[in-house]
Each structure stands twice: as structure tokens, then as C-alpha cells.
Design an enzyme around this catalytic site. Sequence first.
Site, PDB file in Angstrom:
ATOM      1  N   ASP A 101      37.272  40.122  48.011  1.00  0.00           N
ATOM      2  CA  ASP A 101      36.589  38.639  48.028  1.00  0.00           C
ATOM      3  C   ASP A 101      35.390  40.648  48.322  1.00  0.00           C
ATOM      4  OD1 ASP A 101      34.404  37.570  49.203  1.00  0.00           O
ATOM      5  OD2 ASP A 101      35.519  36.736  48.455  1.00  0.00           O
TER       6      ASP A 101
ATOM      7  N   THR B 266      36.174  25.211  41.598  1.00  0.00           N
ATOM      8  CA  THR B 266      35.833  24.603  39.649  1.00  0.00           C
ATOM      9  C   THR B 266      35.220  26.175  38.835  1.00  0.00           C
ATOM     10  OG1 THR B 266      33.489  24.956  40.656  1.00  0.00           O
ATOM     11  CG2 THR B 266      34.615  22.536  39.583  1.00  0.00           C
TER      12      THR B 266
ATOM     13  N   ASP C 280      33.498  39.322  51.827  1.00  0.00           N
ATOM     14  CA  ASP C 280      34.499  39.382  52.858  1.00  0.00           C
ATOM     15  C   ASP C 280      33.885  40.837  53.428  1.00  0.00           C
ATOM     16  OD1 ASP C 280      34.065  36.994  52.877  1.00  0.00           O
ATOM     17  OD2 ASP C 280      36.424  36.375  52.534  1.00  0.00           O
TER      18      ASP C 280
ATOM     19  N   ARG D  63      30.005  30.633  44.988  1.00  0.00           N
ATOM     20  CA  ARG D  63      30.937  30.341  44.181  1.00  0.00           C
ATOM     21  C   ARG D  63      31.959  28.812  44.294  1.00  0.00           C
ATOM     22  NH1 ARG D  63      34.728  34.280  40.550  1.00  0.00           N
ATOM     23  NH2 ARG D  63      35.754  34.518  42.284  1.00  0.00           N
TER      24      ARG D  63
END
Length: 218
Positions: free
Chosen positions: A209, A117, A212, A113
Site C-alpha cells: 500500500d 468495490t 501507508d 478506493r
Amino acid sequence: METAPPDPVPASLVVVRHPLVQHKLAILRDRGTPTKIFKELVDEIAMLMAYEATADLALDEVAVETPLERTVGHRVAGKKLTLVPILRAGLGMVEGILRLVPAARVGHIGLYRDHDTLEPVDYYFKVPGDAAERDFFVLDPMLATGGSAVSAVASLKRAGATRIKFLCLVAAPAGARRLADAHPDVTIYCASLDRELNAQGYILPGLGDAGDRLFGTR
Ligand code: PRP
Ligand code: URA
């Protein structure tokens, strides 16, 4: 904390409410859960979700000789199920599902991603050649804006796939809606439909995340 989303739930969305899934999800969300445990939980939840998502696999009859007599059993029909993790966080869901379906094939879709944006950027695609004849499970723990999922499913369809399910752990209402609108034929399985996205495109309450936390790259 409130987790219920305000929007109507898409018809193609299945929330897996099994108590073990919900128990494990709560530990997964906890910011104090270390990488090793996080990885194990993603693996276990993925396996339990796959149990639900494989419930409608077609079966063929097969003759079996028991020690006592001949009988009729069943085996999964057709070509091997194909798992397609979206790199990288989707990788965390593969091993658990393979323990349930050891003969499954594994394709890969590389997407990340863009931080500004939030739109997906493609970098890798490899699935078995005979896609039209297979069932596919696209795997990604997070369905946030839905951009990655929509793009991954579109790539699979371009490769000829027609029978696709999307398995995630946590979905945001906006992402579930976007995927359901773009690909209404794709059943979406999640362990939770969370409340909303924040301004950075993270799911709330979410689990942070996923990539992560899985790979310890924070
Ligand atoms: C995360 C996640 C999904 C995507 C979801 O991946 O694993 O692939 O974001 O967001 P979306 O629904 O808004 O598209 P990320 O881009 O962080 O890449 P990574 O798995 O390599 O960390
Ligand atoms: N990707 C993640 O890993 N977490 C989110 O909350 C949203 C996208």
C-alpha cells in the site's frame, strides 16, 4: 520472481527502464525499507521519470547575452506545467518533480478506493483555471485496477485539460489497459509493468500500500 505481464502492452505506455530507476524501484519494493527511505525513493524515482516525461515539452527561442556575445537559447514554451497528485500517495511524487521543474503549478485530486468495490470515491478537485492551455502530469505511484486514474483524468478533461500524461511507479496490466482504453490520448509512464492484481486489487509483485508506506499509517 517473475514480473513480466502476459498481456500485450498498450501503445500509450512507456516503461522507464533507466538503471537508476530500476535500482531504486527494487529497494522500494523491499518490505524492509523503512518509511523515511521509502519516501526519499519515491521522490527520486518521480524526478527521474519526470525527466523522461518532459522530453517533448515545446520550446521557444530566447536571446541570451553571455559574458562574450549574444546567442540564442531556449526556454519551455507556454503556461507552466501543472502537477496533479492523486491524494494521498501521489503527494509523494510532487517534491522530486518540483526540484526539476520549480515553476510548475500543483493541483490536487482527492480520490480513495472503496475497499469493497475497488471503485474510486471522489472527495476533492482543485486545478488552475486555465486548464485548456496547460500540460498536466497526473501523479500516483500505483496504477492498479485503473479506476482512480480513469476518474482523475476524466475530471481533468471536464475542467478543460487536453494535454495530460499519467506518471506512476508500478502499473498492473489491467489498470494500464483500462486507462489506455478510456483515455488513449494520455501517455502512461511507469517504472514497471507488473504481473497482475490479487483478489484484493493489490499489484503483484508490487510494493504494497503506497499511501501507508509513504505516510507510515499502517
Ligand atoms: C491507492 C493508490 C491509487 C489507487 C490505485 O490509493 O495510491 O490512488 O489506490 O488503485 P486503482 O488503480 O485500483 O484505482 P488509495 O485508494 O489506497 O488511497 P490513499 O492514497 O489515500 O491511500
Ligand atoms: N494501491 C496501492 O497502494 N497498492 C496496490 O498494490 C494497489 C493499489
